[in-house]
Design an enzyme around this catalytic site. Structure first.
Site, PDB file in Angstrom:
ATOM      1  N   LYS A  65       0.805  -1.215   0.000  1.00 39.32           N
ATOM      2  CA  LYS A  65       0.000   0.000   0.000  1.00 39.32           C
ATOM      3  C   LYS A  65       0.842   1.272   0.000  1.00 39.32           C
ATOM      4  O   LYS A  65       0.467   2.273  -0.615  1.00 39.32           O
ATOM      5  CB  LYS A  65      -0.926   0.019   1.225  1.00 39.32           C
ATOM      6  CG  LYS A  65      -2.082  -0.954   1.175  1.00 39.32           C
ATOM      7  CD  LYS A  65      -2.860  -0.913   2.479  1.00 39.32           C
ATOM      8  CE  LYS A  65      -4.122  -1.755   2.422  1.00 39.32           C
ATOM      9  NZ  LYS A  65      -5.169  -1.144   1.600  1.00 39.32           N
ATOM     10  N   ASN A 110     -11.627  -8.679   3.178  1.00 37.71           N
ATOM     11  CA  ASN A 110     -11.024  -7.500   3.807  1.00 37.71           C
ATOM     12  C   ASN A 110     -12.014  -6.357   3.832  1.00 37.71           C
ATOM     13  O   ASN A 110     -12.850  -6.213   2.936  1.00 37.71           O
ATOM     14  CB  ASN A 110      -9.729  -7.102   3.087  1.00 37.71           C
ATOM     15  CG  ASN A 110      -9.943  -6.080   1.994  1.00 37.71           C
ATOM     16  OD1 ASN A 110     -10.019  -4.873   2.255  1.00 37.71           O
ATOM     17  ND2 ASN A 110     -10.092  -6.547   0.741  1.00 37.71           N
ATOM     18  N   PHE A 114      -8.934   1.643   2.749  1.00 38.72           N
ATOM     19  CA  PHE A 114      -7.912   2.561   2.212  1.00 38.72           C
ATOM     20  C   PHE A 114      -6.959   3.057   3.299  1.00 38.72           C
ATOM     21  O   PHE A 114      -6.586   4.236   3.336  1.00 38.72           O
ATOM     22  CB  PHE A 114      -8.548   3.758   1.512  1.00 38.72           C
ATOM     23  CG  PHE A 114      -9.110   3.490   0.147  1.00 38.72           C
ATOM     24  CD1 PHE A 114      -8.951   2.273  -0.481  1.00 38.72           C
ATOM     25  CD2 PHE A 114      -9.805   4.490  -0.532  1.00 38.72           C
ATOM     26  CE1 PHE A 114      -9.473   2.040  -1.747  1.00 38.72           C
ATOM     27  CE2 PHE A 114     -10.324   4.266  -1.798  1.00 38.72           C
ATOM     28  CZ  PHE A 114     -10.165   3.036  -2.412  1.00 38.72           C
ATOM     29  N   SER A 173     -13.595  -0.135  -4.676  1.00 35.97           N
ATOM     30  CA  SER A 173     -13.449  -0.727  -3.348  1.00 35.97           C
ATOM     31  C   SER A 173     -14.793  -0.679  -2.634  1.00 35.97           C
ATOM     32  O   SER A 173     -15.454   0.365  -2.618  1.00 35.97           O
ATOM     33  CB  SER A 173     -12.405   0.030  -2.524  1.00 35.97           C
ATOM     34  OG  SER A 173     -12.457  -0.390  -1.171  1.00 35.97           O
ATOM     35  N   ASN A 175     -15.165  -0.844   0.548  1.00 29.38           N
ATOM     36  CA  ASN A 175     -14.910  -0.573   1.962  1.00 29.38           C
ATOM     37  C   ASN A 175     -14.835   0.906   2.314  1.00 29.38           C
ATOM     38  O   ASN A 175     -14.535   1.251   3.457  1.00 29.38           O
ATOM     39  CB  ASN A 175     -13.621  -1.279   2.393  1.00 29.38           C
ATOM     40  CG  ASN A 175     -13.711  -2.779   2.186  1.00 29.38           C
ATOM     41  OD1 ASN A 175     -14.711  -3.395   2.530  1.00 29.38           O
ATOM     42  ND2 ASN A 175     -12.688  -3.361   1.584  1.00 29.38           N
ATOM     43  N   THR A 176     -15.084   1.783   1.336  1.00 32.45           N
ATOM     44  CA  THR A 176     -15.229   3.213   1.590  1.00 32.45           C
ATOM     45  C   THR A 176     -16.660   3.577   1.234  1.00 32.45           C
ATOM     46  O   THR A 176     -17.043   3.472   0.060  1.00 32.45           O
ATOM     47  CB  THR A 176     -14.247   4.043   0.750  1.00 32.45           C
ATOM     48  OG1 THR A 176     -12.899   3.715   1.122  1.00 32.45           O
ATOM     49  CG2 THR A 176     -14.468   5.528   0.963  1.00 32.45           C
ATOM     50  N   LYS A 214     -10.327   0.794 -12.558  1.00 33.72           N
ATOM     51  CA  LYS A 214     -10.563  -0.497 -11.900  1.00 33.72           C
ATOM     52  C   LYS A 214     -12.019  -0.586 -11.469  1.00 33.72           C
ATOM     53  O   LYS A 214     -12.519   0.285 -10.758  1.00 33.72           O
ATOM     54  CB  LYS A 214      -9.637  -0.666 -10.691  1.00 33.72           C
ATOM     55  CG  LYS A 214      -9.718  -2.060 -10.058  1.00 33.72           C
ATOM     56  CD  LYS A 214      -8.608  -2.278  -9.047  1.00 33.72           C
ATOM     57  CE  LYS A 214      -8.590  -3.710  -8.528  1.00 33.72           C
ATOM     58  NZ  LYS A 214      -7.443  -3.942  -7.610  1.00 33.72           N
ATOM     59  N   ALA A 242     -11.123  -7.614 -11.920  1.00 33.82           N
ATOM     60  CA  ALA A 242     -12.018  -6.756 -11.175  1.00 33.82           C
ATOM     61  C   ALA A 242     -11.545  -6.716  -9.720  1.00 33.82           C
ATOM     62  O   ALA A 242     -10.682  -7.472  -9.322  1.00 33.82           O
ATOM     63  CB  ALA A 242     -13.439  -7.329 -11.232  1.00 33.82           C
ATOM     64  N   ASN A 243     -12.170  -5.830  -8.977  1.00 38.32           N
ATOM     65  CA  ASN A 243     -11.888  -5.695  -7.545  1.00 38.32           C
ATOM     66  C   ASN A 243     -12.566  -6.830  -6.769  1.00 38.32           C
ATOM     67  O   ASN A 243     -13.075  -7.779  -7.367  1.00 38.32           O
ATOM     68  CB  ASN A 243     -12.380  -4.322  -7.065  1.00 38.32           C
ATOM     69  CG  ASN A 243     -11.536  -3.738  -5.958  1.00 38.32           C
ATOM     70  OD1 ASN A 243     -11.132  -4.431  -5.034  1.00 38.32           O
ATOM     71  ND2 ASN A 243     -11.264  -2.439  -6.022  1.00 38.32           N
TER      72      ASN A 243
END
Length: 364
Positions: A65, A110, A114, A173, A175-176, A214, A242-243
């Site tokens: 990261k 997960n 970020f 993502s 997760n945001t 992405k 893909a994500n």
């Protein structure tokens, strides 16, 4: 050396909390000896986005990261490294625990959010290693508390353009909160217009840095139609497909952990992400190359992604279960396939199976 490292490290790391194990792996890579990797088979060379890759196997964003070990990863044999996701300001991410192994499924969930040290720190690290070359892309995202998320992406493009081999605009993502809304047509069109404009503004000083998009594997085909149309009209240089997915297959065996909130990656994502690669390839009509990611854990899996439409591939979760030696194993399998089928390059088979895959029943 890599086999010996895997033999010792994999059992030990499995005993640790997943996030602690990952942190230890990064620290270990920072100490990896500066030994040049074995030269890649020339048949594995790929040209995409105006860049020359010595092989098509990259490591996906999320592993490194904060750009702490890109050169160690390149020395391990990866053809390219993608650092990030990076946000303008540092952020801690979501509360722990936020990373879970589904060992019987060879999967990971997960909800990191970020977490990263911010643009200033990552920029300093990339500047310090710029002399070493290699393809190092930067995956960019918005801060959770940002008042203008599009402005965050623009700022990061302008900041990293002199050092990034390519950019990945991460709007997928899970997760945001609200981030995936940027995949909706009007929002995505505005975002890509401003990102490409930012890239053009710094082109004279920083060069023509490719911009990739992405996407999530959970888009409907109608939504994918819009996304690919906008990506083509805004002239992005490529897409990553893909994500992680929010879906949970009923075939998952880790019945308790499967209900943890977050994005699922690893082997259970393979069929869905491969189908999305093929669907995207058909819609792109050769306008730009694709990077296929999701569940790649063998040379055969990488080959399937390529035949579905991926010019390059990325992996991450499989390293948790197979170790760093997986990279060389995949490359050897791909080279062997080319030799056995009397082909000169992987480009000859990119998308060969896309029509067949898109005609199949939707994966569950």
């Amino acid at each position: 050396m890599i086999r010996a490292f895997d033999a010792v490290s994999l059992p030990l790391l499995r005993w640790l909390d997943p996030e602690d194990a990952h942190r230890l792996a990064i620290q270990g890579l920072k100490l990896w000896p500066p030994v040049k990797p074995r030269p890649d088979d020339s048949k594995l060379a790929v040209r995409a986005f105006g860049l020359n890759f010595s092989n098509p196997v990259g490591i996906a964003a999320g592993f490194d990261k904060n750009a702490e070990a890109p050169d160690a990863l390149l020395r391990l044999g990866f053809g390219f490294v993608e650092v990030g996701t990076v946000t303008p300001k540092p952020q801690a991410g979501n509360p722990r625990p936020r990373l879970f192994r589904l060992e019987r499924d060879e999967a990971v969930i997960n909800r990191m959010g970020f977490n990263n040290e911010g643009a200033e720190v990552v920029l300093r690290r990339l500047a310090a290693r710029a002399q070493y070359g290699g393809i190092v892309g930067v995956n960019v995202g918005a801060n959770k508390d940002s008042d203008d998320r599009v402005a965050d992406y623009v700022k990061l493009i302008e900041t990293f353009a002199p050092l990034a081999s390519y950019f990945t605009v991460n709007v997928s993502s899970p997760n945001t909160p609200g981030l995936r809304n940027l995949q909706q047509a009007a929002a995505l069109d505005d975002l890509l217009a401003r990102v490409i404009d930012a890239r053009e503004r710094v082109r004279a000083a920083a060069g023509d840095t490719p911009v990739l998009l992405k996407i999530a594997p959970d888009l409907s085909l109608g939504e994918l139609d819009d996304v690919v149309h906008i990506a083509r009209s805004r002239r992005v240089d490529g897409m990553i497909v893909a994500n992680t997915t929010l879906s949970r297959s009923p075939t998952l065996r880790e019945r308790t952990k499967m209900n943890e909130q977050g994005g699922l990656s690893g082997r259970p994502l393979f069929r869905l992400s491969t189908r999305m690669v093929a669907e995207t390839f058909v819609r792109a009509e050769g306008a730009f190359p694709l990077i296929g990611v999701g569940g790649i854990d063998s040379g055969g899996a990488a080959l399937t992604k390529i035949r579905a439409g991926a010019t390059l591939v990325q992996l991450y979760s499989a390293l948790v279960y197979k170790g760093l030696g997986l990279v060389e194993s995949i490359k050897a399998d791909l080279a062997s396939t080319l030799l056995r089928t009397d082909r000169d390059s992987l480009a000859e088979i990119v998308g060969a199976d896309a029509p067949m895959i898109t005609a199949e029943e939707w994966p569950v």
